[in-house]
Write an enzyme that holds these catalytic residues in place. Structure first.
Site, PDB file in Angstrom:
ATOM      1  N   HIS A  26       0.824  -1.211   0.000  1.00 24.77           N
ATOM      2  CA  HIS A  26       0.000   0.000   0.000  1.00 24.77           C
ATOM      3  C   HIS A  26       0.859   1.262   0.000  1.00 24.77           C
ATOM      4  O   HIS A  26       1.644   1.489   0.917  1.00 24.77           O
ATOM      5  CB  HIS A  26      -0.908   0.018   1.229  1.00 24.77           C
ATOM      6  N   ASP A  78       0.280   5.542  -1.086  1.00 22.54           N
ATOM      7  CA  ASP A  78      -0.707   6.554  -1.478  1.00 22.54           C
ATOM      8  C   ASP A  78      -0.119   7.690  -2.305  1.00 22.54           C
ATOM      9  O   ASP A  78      -0.699   8.786  -2.341  1.00 22.54           O
ATOM     10  CB  ASP A  78      -1.377   7.131  -0.226  1.00 22.54           C
ATOM     11  N   GLU A 122      -8.875   1.502  -2.506  1.00 25.44           N
ATOM     12  CA  GLU A 122      -8.979   1.554  -1.047  1.00 25.44           C
ATOM     13  C   GLU A 122     -10.343   2.108  -0.627  1.00 25.44           C
ATOM     14  O   GLU A 122     -10.508   3.310  -0.459  1.00 25.44           O
ATOM     15  CB  GLU A 122      -7.861   2.410  -0.457  1.00 25.44           C
ATOM     16  N   HIS A 126     -13.301   1.798   3.920  1.00 21.73           N
ATOM     17  CA  HIS A 126     -12.213   2.653   4.391  1.00 21.73           C
ATOM     18  C   HIS A 126     -12.539   3.058   5.827  1.00 21.73           C
ATOM     19  O   HIS A 126     -12.333   2.283   6.751  1.00 21.73           O
ATOM     20  CB  HIS A 126     -11.994   3.861   3.487  1.00 21.73           C
ATOM     21  N   HIS A 133      -9.357  -2.463   6.553  1.00 19.73           N
ATOM     22  CA  HIS A 133     -10.164  -1.423   7.218  1.00 19.73           C
ATOM     23  C   HIS A 133     -11.507  -1.939   7.705  1.00 19.73           C
ATOM     24  O   HIS A 133     -12.449  -1.157   7.822  1.00 19.73           O
ATOM     25  CB  HIS A 133     -10.412  -0.258   6.248  1.00 19.73           C
ATOM     26  N   HIS A 185      -2.327  -3.214   4.649  1.00 20.84           N
ATOM     27  CA  HIS A 185      -1.538  -2.288   5.474  1.00 20.84           C
ATOM     28  C   HIS A 185      -2.112  -2.258   6.898  1.00 20.84           C
ATOM     29  O   HIS A 185      -2.777  -1.318   7.291  1.00 20.84           O
ATOM     30  CB  HIS A 185      -1.462  -0.892   4.858  1.00 20.84           C
ATOM     31  N   ASP A 203       2.228   2.027   3.814  1.00 20.67           N
ATOM     32  CA  ASP A 203       1.256   3.124   3.888  1.00 20.67           C
ATOM     33  C   ASP A 203       1.924   4.480   3.690  1.00 20.67           C
ATOM     34  O   ASP A 203       1.417   5.509   4.157  1.00 20.67           O
ATOM     35  CB  ASP A 203       0.492   3.096   5.214  1.00 20.67           C
TER      36      ASP A 203
END
Length: 416
Positions: A31, A33, A142, A169, A215, A236, A305
């Site tokens: 993961h 971003d 995600e 999420h 999540h 993650h 992450d």
């Protein structure tokens, strides 16, 4: 003074060993971003950014190369406040920017969709990219809000290269509760997964899309582990026993992931590492050690992450620092085989098993039963295709029957 030189020499030897292992097995991170940073900072206008020179992100091309990043799941993330509005459009734009990033820097990135296999229509596998000394670039979406409760949208995203969906999420969807339910911050709306949420799990298995539980609340973790024919991932998340944050994975779930032959990819966010604002590299290694102790080295991976969090540990300030964490695992007595498993072999195995489940269902038609309209009705949604009379009364029985038939078929396939 001689003791200092001895310590430095020993550390250099560990780093050299770490780099050697990373040259033999791709580091596959679950993961990152960076695509969200491209939207926030540049509105996805890649002409306005140079990934060789950018210095206010955890990720850049020099940092990737120094960190020996063999493969990356780039996150196609959009916030929860897009739900019921423009989540699908914004997610498609994030998928697009990942593709364009690979096209702009073909000497660095190679778009990938599989563990191995034929190179077809530019669908490159991870090992092919690694052998060319490029970073295999995969996509994970995600948040289930990104598909707007549509199996057709899920399939379309798969065809565009998306290879995992994080079921939620930090908001409930019309078909699944999110992790904040366990913290008491959000109410449970579905007791985990709704009937449509269970349809979605079956369809993800059929597609060959990884189910990401990073999540979700424990209830959903257990429901998916009960249902899924394929291994699952936590892209993650870290160990709950080490840091009691609801985003982390409890020991009993770690054991179930082992039984399912899935993977937990350790998160580097300070709040999930130490449950505080500060952390260091050794604290992250503690999570690796704990997961290995509880469930073995075969379920562990890296899920940094980076560029999605505001605080990262001392010693793991950006993606270039990951070899130092590998060296720390070696210092703690991890064998070469165990390190290689965590680097990439575990994730490659999971991908192959998910692809095997997909291939075994190649003759199973797509699920085209929509979510009941009353479960998604809002001012931003039209009802085309649903019966004009009470959509709930007309669609719910069909949906429930289809789900029962699908689950019965799933049970027969599993037993067979």
């Amino acid at each position: 003074m001689s003791c200092v030189f001895t310590l430095i020499a020993a550390q250099d030897t560990l780093i050299d060993r770490a780099v050697r292992l990373m040259s033999e097995t791709p580091l596959i991170d679950g993961h990152n971003d960076l695509p969200w940073q491209l939207r926030k900072q540049f509105n996805n206008q890649l002409k306005n950014v140079d990934l060789y020179k950018i210095n206010n992100t955890h990720t850049s091309i020099p940092k990737i190369q120094k960190g020996r990043l063999g493969a990356q799941f780039w996150s196609a993330y959009v916030p929860c406040d897009t739900q019921y509005k423009d989540a699908v459009r914004q997610t498609l734009e994030q998928i697009d920017v990942i593709h364009r990033m690979c096209q702009k820097y073909p000497e660095v990135f190679m778009f990938a969709t599989s563990s191995q296999g034929l190179i077809f229509l530019h669908h490159i596998d991870i090992m092919e990219a690694f052998n060319q000394n490029k970073t295999a670039s995969l996509i994970g979406v995600e948040g289930g809000h990104s598909i707007d409760s549509s199996l057709g949208t899920l399939r379309t995203m798969y065809h565009l290269g998306v290879r995992y969906l994080t079921l939620t999420h930090s908001c409930n969807t019309p078909w699944a509760d999110n992790w904040r339910v366990d913290s008491g911050s959000d109410p449970s709306e579905h007791d985990g997964l709704s009937p449509f949420g269970k349809q979605l799990i079956v369809e993800m298995n059929r597609l060959g899309m990884l189910i990401d539980l990073a999540h979700v609340p424990v209830k959903v973790m257990n429901q998916v582990l009960d249902m899924s024919q394929a291994p699952v991932i936590f892209s993650h998340s870290s160990a709950y026993t080490v840091c009691n944050h609801k985003r982390n994975v409890p020991d009993d779930i770690l054991m179930r992931v082992k039984e399912k032959q899935g993977i937990v990819m350790v998160n580097f966010y300070n709040d999930y590492v130490t449950c505080s604002k500060t952390a260091n590299l050794s604290n992250v290694a503690d999570h690796f050690d704990h997961i290995k102790k509880v469930a073995g080295h075969t379920i562990i991976g890296f899920g940094g992450d980076y560029d999605g969090v505001t605080r990262v540990p001392q010693g793991l300030e950006d993606v270039s620092k990951v070899p130092d964490l590998v060296a720390e695992l070696l210092r703690r007595g991890w064998t070469d085989e165990e390190v290689k498993a965590a680097l990439g072999d575990n994730l490659l195995r999971v991908l192959k098993e998910v692809e095997k489940v997909r291939d075994n269902q190649s003759r199973t038609p797509p699920d085209d039963v929509p979510i009941p309209y009353d479960e998604v009705e809002n001012s931003c949604r039209t009802s085309y295709g649903y019966p004009e009379s009470s959509s709930a009364a007309a669609v719910q029985p069909l949906c429930s029957l289809a789900l029962l038939l699908t689950l019965a078929l799933h049970s027969l396939i599993t037993a067979w």
